[in-house]
Design an enzyme around this catalytic site. Structure first.
Site, PDB file in Angstrom:
ATOM      1  N   LYS A   1     -10.154   7.373 -18.046  1.00  0.00           N
ATOM      2  CA  LYS A   1     -10.566   7.982 -19.307  1.00  0.00           C
ATOM      3  C   LYS A   1      -9.398   7.976 -20.299  1.00  0.00           C
ATOM      4  O   LYS A   1      -8.860   6.928 -20.582  1.00  0.00           O
ATOM      5  CB  LYS A   1     -11.122   9.371 -19.026  1.00  0.00           C
ATOM      6  CG  LYS A   1     -12.107   9.410 -17.841  1.00  0.00           C
ATOM      7  CD  LYS A   1     -13.383   8.611 -18.074  1.00  0.00           C
ATOM      8  CE  LYS A   1     -14.203   8.393 -16.808  1.00  0.00           C
ATOM      9  NZ  LYS A   1     -14.541   9.601 -16.068  1.00  0.00           N
TER      10      LYS A   1
ATOM     11  N   ARG B   1       0.844  -1.208   0.000  1.00  0.00           N
ATOM     12  CA  ARG B   1       0.000   0.000   0.000  1.00  0.00           C
ATOM     13  C   ARG B   1       0.872   1.248   0.000  1.00  0.00           C
ATOM     14  O   ARG B   1       0.558   2.255  -0.620  1.00  0.00           O
ATOM     15  CB  ARG B   1      -0.949  -0.003   1.213  1.00  0.00           C
ATOM     16  CG  ARG B   1      -1.636   1.324   1.412  1.00  0.00           C
ATOM     17  CD  ARG B   1      -2.895   1.300   2.287  1.00  0.00           C
ATOM     18  NE  ARG B   1      -2.920   0.317   3.337  1.00  0.00           N
ATOM     19  CZ  ARG B   1      -2.312   0.433   4.520  1.00  0.00           C
ATOM     20  NH1 ARG B   1      -1.595   1.513   4.804  1.00  0.00           N
ATOM     21  NH2 ARG B   1      -2.393  -0.536   5.409  1.00  0.00           N
TER      22      ARG B   1
HETATM   23  C1  LIG Z   1     -14.857   9.948 -14.744  1.00  0.00           C
HETATM   24  C2  LIG Z   1     -14.491  11.264 -14.204  1.00  0.00           C
HETATM   25  C3  LIG Z   1     -14.168  11.426 -12.848  1.00  0.00           C
HETATM   26  C4  LIG Z   1     -14.243  10.283 -11.854  1.00  0.00           C
HETATM   27  O1  LIG Z   1     -13.332   9.277 -12.173  1.00  0.00           O
HETATM   28  P1  LIG Z   1     -13.570   7.710 -11.832  1.00  0.00           P
HETATM   29  O2  LIG Z   1     -12.327   7.100 -12.344  1.00  0.00           O
HETATM   30  O3  LIG Z   1     -14.802   7.289 -12.558  1.00  0.00           O
HETATM   31  O4  LIG Z   1     -13.732   7.615 -10.357  1.00  0.00           O
HETATM   32  C5  LIG Z   1     -13.799  12.681 -12.419  1.00  0.00           C
HETATM   33  N1  LIG Z   1     -13.766  13.734 -13.271  1.00  0.00           N
HETATM   34  C6  LIG Z   1     -14.080  13.617 -14.566  1.00  0.00           C
HETATM   35  C7  LIG Z   1     -14.015  14.804 -15.451  1.00  0.00           C
HETATM   36  C8  LIG Z   1     -14.450  12.389 -15.081  1.00  0.00           C
HETATM   37  O5  LIG Z   1     -14.783  12.290 -16.373  1.00  0.00           O
END
Ligand SMILES: *Cc1c(COP(=O)(O)O)cnc(C)c1O
Length: 378
Positions: free
Chosen positions: A195, A46
């Site tokens: 993303k 961790r």
């Molecule tokens: C998806 C997203 C998040 C959150 O991320 P996760 O990986 O789904 O927890 C935060 N900000 C933006 C702009 C996002 O598109």
């Protein structure tokens, strides 16, 4: 070094033990001590993991920052930012941020004594006007989700310096390839690595990048103390993915530009939101602080029936949450990503019952355009 050279080599030396060119997946929870009190700098998974450390360094370099601190999701990275605060503190947030950020702030963290003020940050004067005695941090997302409004990052950084506030930018939509908030003086750049950074829709992850040592120390401490760390395998997948970030983002950008122009010219949609269209009210700011316009396009189709027809009949676009992957996704913010935002607030932001958000992927653009045309019955 250029972006692609950094992306492919940054943070990655051939493995010390074997010379393996690709950073191995150090799939271990613990490390042997040589004797009591003597170890190689690694004690527990961790706290430290070499695959994670390589990924953190790689993304920090791409963001033009010193330190990367990784988390098990983007929203865990958002939560980590709040660990810099204490009960009674106020945060100024740009409205129409990611729906999960809104949910965390208003529906969870408000119960712990944090206070949030929501402003239209497309005009930075609204930020300065909202500063209160207990304001400690400014959190902006640019471009916003799903309306693709921009915030002037240089102006936000200047306001935060003047008032001694921590500035944070959620840079998920642009990725470090198109925008580097730290170069404008922002303190922390945040990404959901789920993303564009990972880009293949097969992990959940998040990261914070900063060049300020005192912030890094606190966030690193919190990373270990709260424990929402990504797995070594997920870190390895992100490291593999950043190698192609430049080529992927170029294609996202050219496809999304062509797609937005198609929607705009065909009059299929009533309104098209894309920072790369000269009709976008902040087109000049987009050209100033971004090196491209990204892969996200939102459009208002006028009636719920028309939007529903498209959502239900597309064949290549997949109806799904998320964005930033190689495959194109279609999203209905009013009930999907922004379902936890109250209706009056959604209406005020422009998140109507006829708004569709497109994450334009890397397929052939003719196929994507024909898919939407056919779904709309044209
Ligand atoms: C998806 C997203 C998040 C959150 O991320 P996760 O990986 O789904 O927890 C935060 N900000 C933006 C702009 C996002 O598109």
């Amino acid at each position: 070094m250029g972006f692609s050279t950094d992306a492919i080599h940054g943070g990655q030396e051939p493995d010390l033990a074997t010379g393996a060119v690709i950073t191995p997946i150090y799939q271990t929870s613990t490390y042997a001590m040589e004797e009591l009190g003597k170890h190689k700098g690694y004690t527990y998974g961790r706290t430290t993991n070499l695959t994670r450390a390589a990924m953190e360094k790689n993304i920090a370099i791409l963001e033009k920052g010193e330190y990367g601190i990784a988390f098990s999701s983007g929203i865990a990275a958002v939560q980590a930012v709040l660990s810099l605060l204490k009960a009674g503190d106020n945060v100024i947030v740009s409205e129409n941020v990611y729906g999960g950020t809104y949910r965390l702030f208003e529906l969870v963290m408000r119960n712990f004594g944090l206070d949030f003020t929501w402003v239209d940050a497309s005009n930075v004067q609204n930020i300065e006007a909202a500063i209160k005695e207990n304001t400690k941090l400014v959190f902006v997302e640019t471009p916003t989700n799903p309306m693709l409004d921009l915030t002037d990052l240089q102006a936000v950084a200047a306001i935060c310096k003047k008032h001694n506030l921590i500035s944070v930018t959620d840079n998920t939509f642009m990725s470090p390839y198109f925008q580097n908030p730290l170069t404008f003086g922002i303190d922390i750049s945040l990404h959901s690595t789920t993303k564009y950074l990972n880009g293949h829709s097969d992990i959940i992850g998040g990261i914070l990048v900063t060049s300020r040592k005192e912030l890094e120390s606190k966030l690193r401490y919190y990373q270990n103390a709260a424990g929402a760390v990504p797995s070594p395998f997920d870190c390895w997948l992100v490291l593999r993915s950043t190698k192609t970030l430049a080529v992927r983002m170029e294609r996202h950008n050219s496809n999304a530009t062509a797609f937005a122009e198609f929607l705009f010219n065909s009059k299929l949609a009533e309104k098209v939101y894309y920072p790369g269209l000269p009709s976008h009210p902040q087109y000049e700011l987009a050209k100033k602080q971004m090196r491209g316009f990204g892969g996200m396009v939102s459009a208002d189709f006028g009636t719920h029936e028309k939007a529903k027809k498209i959502l239900n009949n597309v064949k290549i676009f997949t109806l799904a949450e998320s964005l930033g992957g190689v495959e194109s996704l279609i999203n209905y913010p009013a009930v999907m990503t922004h379902g936890s935002v109250p209706k009056e607030k959604r209406d005020a932001l422009g998140i109507t019952d006829s708004l569709i958000r497109f994450s334009v992927g890397l397929e052939d653009i003719e196929d994507l355009i024909n898919d939407v045309k056919a779904a709309a019955g044209e």
